[in-house]
Design an enzyme around this catalytic site. Structure first.
Site, PDB file in Angstrom:
ATOM      1  N   ASP A  80       0.744  -1.186   0.021  1.00  0.00           N
ATOM      2  CA  ASP A  80       0.017   0.061   0.090  1.00  0.00           C
ATOM      3  C   ASP A  80       0.798   1.355  -0.027  1.00  0.00           C
ATOM      4  O   ASP A  80       2.189   1.419   0.296  1.00  0.00           O
ATOM      5  CB  ASP A  80      -0.800  -0.051   1.210  1.00  0.00           C
ATOM      6  N   ASP A 158      -6.163  -6.150  -2.015  1.00  0.00           N
ATOM      7  CA  ASP A 158      -6.600  -6.182  -0.439  1.00  0.00           C
ATOM      8  C   ASP A 158      -8.379  -5.974  -0.363  1.00  0.00           C
ATOM      9  O   ASP A 158      -8.867  -5.966  -1.615  1.00  0.00           O
ATOM     10  CB  ASP A 158      -6.008  -5.139   0.121  1.00  0.00           C
ATOM     11  N   ASP A 219      -2.918  -9.923   9.424  1.00  0.00           N
ATOM     12  CA  ASP A 219      -1.569  -9.797   9.044  1.00  0.00           C
ATOM     13  C   ASP A 219      -0.666 -10.176  10.304  1.00  0.00           C
ATOM     14  O   ASP A 219      -0.908  -9.979  11.430  1.00  0.00           O
ATOM     15  CB  ASP A 219      -1.650  -8.033   9.279  1.00  0.00           C
TER      16      ASP A 219
END
Ligand SMILES: *[C@@H]1O[C@H](CO)[C@@H](O)[C@H](O)[C@H]1NC(C)=O
Ligand SMILES: *[C@@H]1O[C@H](CO)[C@@H](O)[C@H](O)[C@H]1NC(C)=O
Ligand SMILES: *[C@@H]1O[C@H](CO)[C@@H](O)[C@H](O)[C@H]1NC(C)=O
Length: 423
Positions: A80, A158, A219
């Site tokens: 990102d 994502d 994560d």
């Protein structure tokens, strides 16, 4: 071995339906920015570590020059925070020109010139998780075209800022859109992680048809607690997850944090061994410029990599969970070989675990054993031979086991993955 036959069939029945882009027949390997570098965009004050073309060029140089590429670590993946907050006049995503002054196509060329592949990040939803422009249903096609035109080789999609209905439509649509570009682009889907990772909300048959890999769970963080948490979830649900994996389609327990700050050397070996047994993608998220030699040796362990990259692509599983914190994992490999892993969750002292191959369901016969992290051959065993392995707290002993009669070869793998019995 009864168990081998069953898992073998399962693996082939799912693999036949794998996403047909010819990619990732073994778990993808490389480097991914997120865990270590997050959304650090402060290039004025942190120029070496901020998300910029400098970081990805540096890491590409390291993969190319420090022997990683030859071992299979070929992907260099942006996560990102690479984009501008606004699409361009034609509605296309654009990289932040301050941090990527030469642009993504230039970075792709730089990476390709070194025999590596470039991955990028998108998010199915209104925004990415960090608030950059997301890919909504109406921009899937243009984003796939943009990535292909740029020379991108892998997309992690994502799922922040979207709901289940949009995800159910969007993830398959992106798979189609990537295919329609004509460029083979590996496809990593975060979809199951947003739907709890389990049926009936998650359909693993469908995932195998549209994605090359998928994030099932939360994560990873730079800590041993995080690794245990991920491991617990994956083993608790191994009966569902294990058959979903196969050539071209992989469960992804997230990045390797070996070489960062949170793991001891024992724990680093454990993550490498567990990820090898689980047929997990091996994406390092660390600083390859300053990696210490211990972490490097673990990440470059040829036999651990060969186990991870075994061409049969059968994910391993936990066989035994002892009440006193010792666990045994097993993965069948090609040429009748297998990987055995003894893992200790104990926090006291090296534990002397006594067992035999027969107890672990091996068929009668003689076996030769190679200790993956000691990097040495152990004397041959009969299935009935009792042996003791000494497992350090939060550590592993990993064995490559092969029938003594045959000479095992990693014939189908990268030639650099040596036969441990010839080393
Ligand atoms: C697209 O899908 C077709 C059919 O599944 C396959 O043969 C082809 O190789 C795919 N192309 C790309 C670029 O993924
Ligand atoms: C899901 O989000 C879309 C907007 O992206 C919206 O149109 C739709 O109504 C939402 N569906 C549900 C079930 O919330
Ligand atoms: C899961 O997806 C497969 C492949 O698309 C489909 O055939 C099957 O019906 C789906 N299963 C469920 C329970 O929806």
């Amino acid at each position: 071995m009864q168990r081998t036959a069953v898992i073998f069939l399962l693996a082939f029945s799912t693999a036949a339906q794998a996403l047909d882009n010819g990619l990732m027949k073994t778990p993808p390997m490389g480097w991914l920015a997120w865990e270590r570098y997050r959304c650090d965009i402060d290039c004025d004050n942190d120029p070496k570590n901020c998300i910029s073309e400098v970081l990805f060029r540096d890491m590409a140089d390291r993969l190319y020059e420090d022997g990683w590429r030859e071992l299979g670590y070929v992907y260099i993946n942006i996560d990102d925070c690479w984009a501008l907050k606004k699409r361009d006049a034609q509605g296309r995503l654009q990289a932040d020109p301050k941090r990527f002054p030469r642009g993504i196509p230039n970075l792709a060329r730089y990476v390709h010139d070194r025999g590596l592949k470039l991955g990028i990040y998108g998010d199915l939803g209104t925004y990415t998780c960090a608030g950059y422009p997301g890919t909504t249903l109406d921009t899937i096609e243009i984003d796939a075209q943009t990535f292909a035109k740029w020379g991108i080789d892998m997309l992690k999609l994502d799922g922040c800022y979207s709901n289940a209905t949009d995800q159910e439509q969007g993830y398959p649509l992106m798979s189609k859109a990537l295919n329609a570009t004509g460029r083979p682009i590996g496809y990593s889907c975060s979809w199951p992680a947003y739907q709890g990772g389990l049926p009936p909300k998650v359909n693993y048959t469908l995932l195998g048809e549209i994605c090359n890999l998928w994030r099932n769970y939360g994560d990873i963080e730079d800590s041993w607690e995080s690794i245990l948490n991920i491991l617990d979830w994956f083993t608790e649900h191994q009966d569902i997850l294990q058959p979903a994996a196969g050539p071209g389609q992989w469960n992804d327990p997230d990045m390797l944090v070996i070489g960062d700050f949170g793991l001891s050397m024992e724990q680093s070996r454990s993550q490498m061994a567990l990820w090898a047994i689980m047929a997990a993608p091996l994406f390092m998220s660390n600083d390859l410029r300053t990696l210490n030699s211990g972490a490097r040796a673990i990440l470059q362990n040829k036999v651990a990599i060969a186990i991870n990259q075994d061409p049969l692509g059968i994910q391993g599983r936990r066989l035994i969970k002892e009440s006193y914190g010792i666990e045994v994992f097993w993965r069948p490999l090609s040429n009748k070989a297998s990987a055995l892993m003894f893992f200790s969750r104990r926090t006291d002292m090296p534990y002397r675990y006594k067992t035999s191959l027969k107890v672990l369901d091996y068929t009668p016969g003689s076996y030769k054993v190679y200790d993956v992290f000691m990097e040495k051959r152990i004397s041959s065993l009969k299935d009935t031979t009792e042996f003791v392995v000494s497992i350090n707290p939060s550590g592993v002993v990993m064995w490559y086991v092969a029938p003594a009669a045959d000479r095992p070869k990693f014939r189908h793998v990268n030639t650099n993955h040596g036969d441990p019995f010839l080393m």
